[in-house]
Motif scaffolding. Sequence first.
Motif, mmCIF file in Angstrom:
data_model
loop_
_atom_site.group_PDB
_atom_site.id
_atom_site.type_symbol
_atom_site.label_atom_id
_atom_site.label_comp_id
_atom_site.label_asym_id
_atom_site.label_seq_id
_atom_site.Cartn_x
_atom_site.Cartn_y
_atom_site.Cartn_z
ATOM 1 N N ALA A 79 0.976 -1.399 -0.069
ATOM 2 C CA ALA A 79 0.009 0.250 -0.085
ATOM 3 C C ALA A 79 0.888 1.487 0.095
ATOM 4 N N SER A 80 2.003 1.360 0.632
ATOM 5 C CA SER A 80 2.405 2.810 0.539
ATOM 6 C C SER A 80 3.510 3.248 -0.533
ATOM 7 N N HIS A 81 3.996 1.758 -1.275
ATOM 8 C CA HIS A 81 5.028 1.345 -2.226
ATOM 9 C C HIS A 81 3.583 2.667 -3.515
ATOM 10 N N ASP A 82 2.695 1.642 -4.119
ATOM 11 C CA ASP A 82 1.143 2.117 -4.707
ATOM 12 C C ASP A 82 0.794 3.298 -4.758
ATOM 13 N N TYR A 83 0.411 4.076 -3.392
ATOM 14 C CA TYR A 83 0.059 4.886 -2.419
ATOM 15 C C TYR A 83 0.380 6.122 -2.146
ATOM 16 N N ASP A 91 -3.562 -8.160 -1.399
ATOM 17 C CA ASP A 91 -4.603 -7.841 -2.845
ATOM 18 C C ASP A 91 -6.302 -7.632 -1.907
ATOM 19 N N SER A 92 -5.962 -7.025 -0.598
ATOM 20 C CA SER A 92 -7.453 -6.746 0.098
ATOM 21 C C SER A 92 -8.040 -5.125 -0.618
ATOM 22 N N PHE A 93 -8.510 -4.457 -0.586
ATOM 23 C CA PHE A 93 -9.505 -3.951 -0.831
ATOM 24 C C PHE A 93 -10.924 -2.939 0.004
ATOM 25 N N ILE A 94 -11.002 -1.561 0.083
ATOM 26 C CA ILE A 94 -12.225 -1.585 0.911
ATOM 27 C C ILE A 94 -13.383 -0.801 -0.050
ATOM 28 N N ARG A 95 -14.558 -1.099 0.454
ATOM 29 C CA ARG A 95 -15.968 -0.007 -1.068
ATOM 30 C C ARG A 95 -16.678 0.220 -0.023
ATOM 31 N N ILE A 96 -17.564 1.113 -0.280
ATOM 32 C CA ILE A 96 -18.446 1.433 -0.029
ATOM 33 C C ILE A 96 -19.922 1.229 -0.041
ATOM 34 N N ARG A 97 -20.994 0.432 0.544
ATOM 35 C CA ARG A 97 -21.878 0.453 -0.512
ATOM 36 C C ARG A 97 -22.908 0.699 1.046
ATOM 37 N N ASN A 98 -23.891 1.399 0.546
ATOM 38 C CA ASN A 98 -25.180 2.035 1.155
ATOM 39 C C ASN A 98 -25.084 2.366 2.436
ATOM 40 N N ASN A 99 -23.810 3.230 2.292
ATOM 41 C CA ASN A 99 -23.345 4.447 3.699
ATOM 42 C C ASN A 99 -22.812 3.208 4.860
ATOM 43 N N THR A 106 -8.512 6.792 -3.093
ATOM 44 C CA THR A 106 -8.576 4.970 -2.838
ATOM 45 C C THR A 106 -8.712 4.963 -1.778
ATOM 46 N N ILE A 107 -9.659 3.903 -0.548
ATOM 47 C CA ILE A 107 -9.087 2.861 0.193
ATOM 48 C C ILE A 107 -8.935 2.319 0.554
ATOM 49 N N VAL A 108 -7.833 1.931 0.707
ATOM 50 C CA VAL A 108 -7.136 0.784 1.149
ATOM 51 C C VAL A 108 -6.717 0.397 2.602
ATOM 52 N N PRO A 109 -6.691 -1.089 3.332
ATOM 53 C CA PRO A 109 -6.317 -1.371 4.466
ATOM 54 C C PRO A 109 -4.649 -1.216 4.386
ATOM 55 N N LEU A 110 -4.269 -0.876 5.707
ATOM 56 C CA LEU A 110 -2.549 -0.422 5.812
ATOM 57 C C LEU A 110 -2.055 -1.789 6.286
ATOM 58 N N LYS A 111 -3.045 -1.934 7.872
ATOM 59 C CA LYS A 111 -2.702 -2.657 8.960
ATOM 60 C C LYS A 111 -3.824 -3.039 10.034
ATOM 61 N N LYS A 145 -6.135 -4.259 20.179
ATOM 62 C CA LYS A 145 -6.132 -2.815 20.528
ATOM 63 C C LYS A 145 -7.178 -3.382 21.861
ATOM 64 N N ASP A 146 -6.589 -3.539 23.240
ATOM 65 C CA ASP A 146 -8.173 -3.635 24.069
ATOM 66 C C ASP A 146 -9.256 -4.803 23.754
ATOM 67 N N GLY A 147 -7.923 -6.256 22.957
ATOM 68 C CA GLY A 147 -9.288 -7.433 22.743
ATOM 69 C C GLY A 147 -9.777 -7.005 21.481
ATOM 70 N N TYR A 148 -10.199 -6.306 20.789
ATOM 71 C CA TYR A 148 -10.599 -6.265 19.670
ATOM 72 C C TYR A 148 -9.708 -6.230 18.239
ATOM 73 N N ALA A 149 -10.159 -6.873 17.465
ATOM 74 C CA ALA A 149 -9.334 -6.712 16.328
ATOM 75 C C ALA A 149 -9.989 -5.253 15.506
ATOM 76 N N LYS A 150 -8.823 -4.431 15.339
ATOM 77 C CA LYS A 150 -8.521 -3.356 14.754
ATOM 78 C C LYS A 150 -8.036 -3.554 13.398
ATOM 79 N N LEU A 151 -8.547 -2.582 12.116
ATOM 80 C CA LEU A 151 -7.773 -2.578 10.648
ATOM 81 C C LEU A 151 -7.838 -1.116 10.588
ATOM 82 N N LEU A 152 -6.607 -0.715 10.377
ATOM 83 C CA LEU A 152 -5.930 0.799 9.840
ATOM 84 C C LEU A 152 -6.410 1.604 8.222
ATOM 85 N N ILE A 153 -7.059 2.180 8.136
ATOM 86 C CA ILE A 153 -7.126 2.221 6.696
ATOM 87 C C ILE A 153 -6.930 3.295 6.779
#
Length: 154
Positions: free
Chosen positions: A15-19, A48-56, A104-109, A113-121
Amino acid sequence: MAKGQGKVLAQNKKASHDYFIEETYEAGMVLQGTEIKSIRAGKVQLKDSFIRIRNNEAWVSNMHISPYDQGNRFNHDPLRVRKLLLHKKQINELIGAVKRDGYTIVPLKMYIKDGYAKLLIGLGKGKKDYDKRADMRKKDAKREVERALKERNR
């Protein structure tokens, strides 16, 4: 904005290489059954993951979470589309940014955190080939300077 990250379980180095990453957001995820156990074991890929926004709503696609070893019939599809948990204001900011061209919106990491899985986008603008080459030249020059300083300090 992500401040205190836990243990990083997966990282999208491409992601940091392409964006050019301009802004980052921390998102929770809706997971099913044994997926969190596989994530805690570090069996996740963001390549190869990516993020889409559908129906808000924000959805992450192509994120591979391996089936849990002891999950047997309770395992889920490794590549299923997963919903991201973001505030309405954040989703509206992302919608507005994606409508501008080149963003575009890309997942980074992914981390726990505090027992929950978090995705840095990240909100990124695509790099051209000459931008990528310039970045590689900068990295090489920095590496050479560090190597020269290391030799000089011996």
